[in-house]
Design an enzyme around this catalytic site. Sequence first.
Site, PDB file in Angstrom:
ATOM      1  N   CYS A  60      -2.002 -15.953  16.317  1.00  0.00           N
ATOM      2  CA  CYS A  60      -2.661 -14.713  16.756  1.00  0.00           C
ATOM      3  C   CYS A  60      -4.060 -15.078  17.243  1.00  0.00           C
ATOM      4  CB  CYS A  60      -2.756 -13.756  15.582  1.00  0.00           C
ATOM      5  SG  CYS A  60      -3.724 -14.472  14.236  1.00  0.00           S
TER       6      CYS A  60
ATOM      7  N   CYS B 222     -11.853 -13.443  10.953  1.00  0.00           N
ATOM      8  CA  CYS B 222     -11.241 -12.727  12.083  1.00  0.00           C
ATOM      9  C   CYS B 222     -11.971 -11.394  12.290  1.00  0.00           C
ATOM     10  CB  CYS B 222      -9.767 -12.472  11.799  1.00  0.00           C
ATOM     11  SG  CYS B 222      -9.010 -11.485  13.112  1.00  0.00           S
TER      12      CYS B 222
ATOM     13  N   GLU C  56      -8.407 -12.617   1.411  1.00  0.00           N
ATOM     14  CA  GLU C  56      -8.913 -11.509   2.237  1.00  0.00           C
ATOM     15  C   GLU C  56      -9.290 -10.311   1.363  1.00  0.00           C
ATOM     16  OE1 GLU C  56      -6.453 -10.144   5.567  1.00  0.00           O
ATOM     17  OE2 GLU C  56      -7.317  -8.161   5.263  1.00  0.00           O
TER      18      GLU C  56
ATOM     19  N   THR D 217      -4.879  -6.934   6.102  1.00  0.00           N
ATOM     20  CA  THR D 217      -4.405  -6.911   7.492  1.00  0.00           C
ATOM     21  C   THR D 217      -2.976  -7.419   7.670  1.00  0.00           C
ATOM     22  OG1 THR D 217      -5.337  -9.110   7.789  1.00  0.00           O
ATOM     23  CG2 THR D 217      -6.716  -7.249   8.472  1.00  0.00           C
TER      24      THR D 217
ATOM     25  N   SER E  28       1.114 -17.943   3.096  1.00  0.00           N
ATOM     26  CA  SER E  28       0.775 -17.130   4.273  1.00  0.00           C
ATOM     27  C   SER E  28       1.398 -15.749   4.100  1.00  0.00           C
ATOM     28  CB  SER E  28       1.306 -17.814   5.533  1.00  0.00           C
ATOM     29  OG  SER E  28       1.398 -16.877   6.587  1.00  0.00           O
ATOM     30  N   SER E  29       0.556 -14.772   3.856  1.00  0.00           N
ATOM     31  CA  SER E  29       1.055 -13.419   3.565  1.00  0.00           C
ATOM     32  C   SER E  29       1.933 -12.894   4.698  1.00  0.00           C
ATOM     33  CB  SER E  29      -0.134 -12.481   3.332  1.00  0.00           C
ATOM     34  OG  SER E  29       0.289 -11.153   3.233  1.00  0.00           O
TER      35      SER E  29
HETATM   36  S1  SF4 Z   1      -6.201 -10.210  10.862  1.00  0.00           S
HETATM   37 FE1  SF4 Z   1      -5.274 -12.206  10.401  1.00  0.00          FE
HETATM   38  S2  SF4 Z   1      -3.219 -12.112  11.285  1.00  0.00           S
HETATM   39 FE2  SF4 Z   1      -4.403 -10.430  12.174  1.00  0.00          FE
HETATM   40  S3  SF4 Z   1      -5.281 -11.200  14.108  1.00  0.00           S
HETATM   41 FE3  SF4 Z   1      -6.784 -11.581  12.516  1.00  0.00          FE
HETATM   42  S4  SF4 Z   1      -6.344 -13.644  11.742  1.00  0.00           S
HETATM   43 FE4  SF4 Z   1      -4.552 -12.947  12.868  1.00  0.00          FE
END
Ligand code: SF4
EC number: 1.17.7.4
Length: 315
Positions: free
Chosen positions: A16, A100, A130, A168, A226-227
């Site tokens: 992503c 992110c 997270e 997320t 990895s969720s």
């Molecule tokens: S929240 Fe996590 S899975 Fe979603 S775009 Fe960001 S890094 Fe990628």
Amino acid sequence: MAESKRVLLASPRGYCAGVDRAVETVERALDKHGAPVYVRKEIVHNRHVVDTLTDRGAVFVGETDEVPEGAIVVFSAHGVSPEVHRTAAQRSLKTIDATCPLVTKVHQEAKRFARDDYDIVLIGHEGHEEVEGTAGEAPEHIQLVDGPDAVDQVQVRDPERVVWLSQTTLSVDETMQTVHRLREKFPLLNDPPSDDICYATQNRQVAVKAMAPRCDLVIVVGSQNSSNSVRLVEVALQNGAKASHLVDYAREIDLAWLDGVTTVGLTSGASVPEVLVRGVIDLLAEHGFNDVETVTTAEETLTFALPRELRPARN
Ligand code: SF4
């Protein structure tokens, strides 16, 4: 005539925008500053990525107190609490934040609702980095709910000032079940201003849902921690796949899984480089699965700018 063996390849899958940015952040930091570059926690939850960056000179640590005073440390894509920023500043660390932007958005929501004195129900997995980072923004306002069955324990001060937020990378369907239970208990529950489950998590689940009913087996490439990858296995099984397994590498595939199988679905979590999916496609081809059909449910074009410290200087 026997039905031909085929692979359904989910699209979108794999990296992503947030993972792409986080991995490039460590690579650029190594290019710019040389090894070692310290990284707090796994930059993204993928074994191959962590091993590859380790080979290049990244040093992964559990906490900032393991980083020598004054050194460079990168914060992972999952985000950190304000307390982590404070301890890094006390040790004069040079920080580069690869959180992110979609996780940062949830932090901002948590801060805002805490400022407005709401009780915040954070739906997420206990112990996930997270969730620890988001909860750390307003620990006195946030309580964690790990699935629908945990709703019974939720207590709030004022049922008219309650909002839910989420990690997320959850299952969209299970999160909605949790929200439904919360709303039964607190009919005036407020929704987040926008989706907290990110576009990438949602898109990968939609693609798996589309192909799962046609699959005897769905292979998800991704790591156990990895969720979003683990959720893809659950989504496959809940939507008609006869079996589903998570593997880091093609070599982890047990060939017995392929017995009597005609259609294999293949996807990968948001932290998984495409080379690992290629490895699985090659292995499946060696076992007669030569026909590969892509199942596309969305096109993704989102990209995020690198952290400021690593952007090229303007002339
Ligand atoms: S929240 Fe996590 S899975 Fe979603 S775009 Fe960001 S890094 Fe990628």
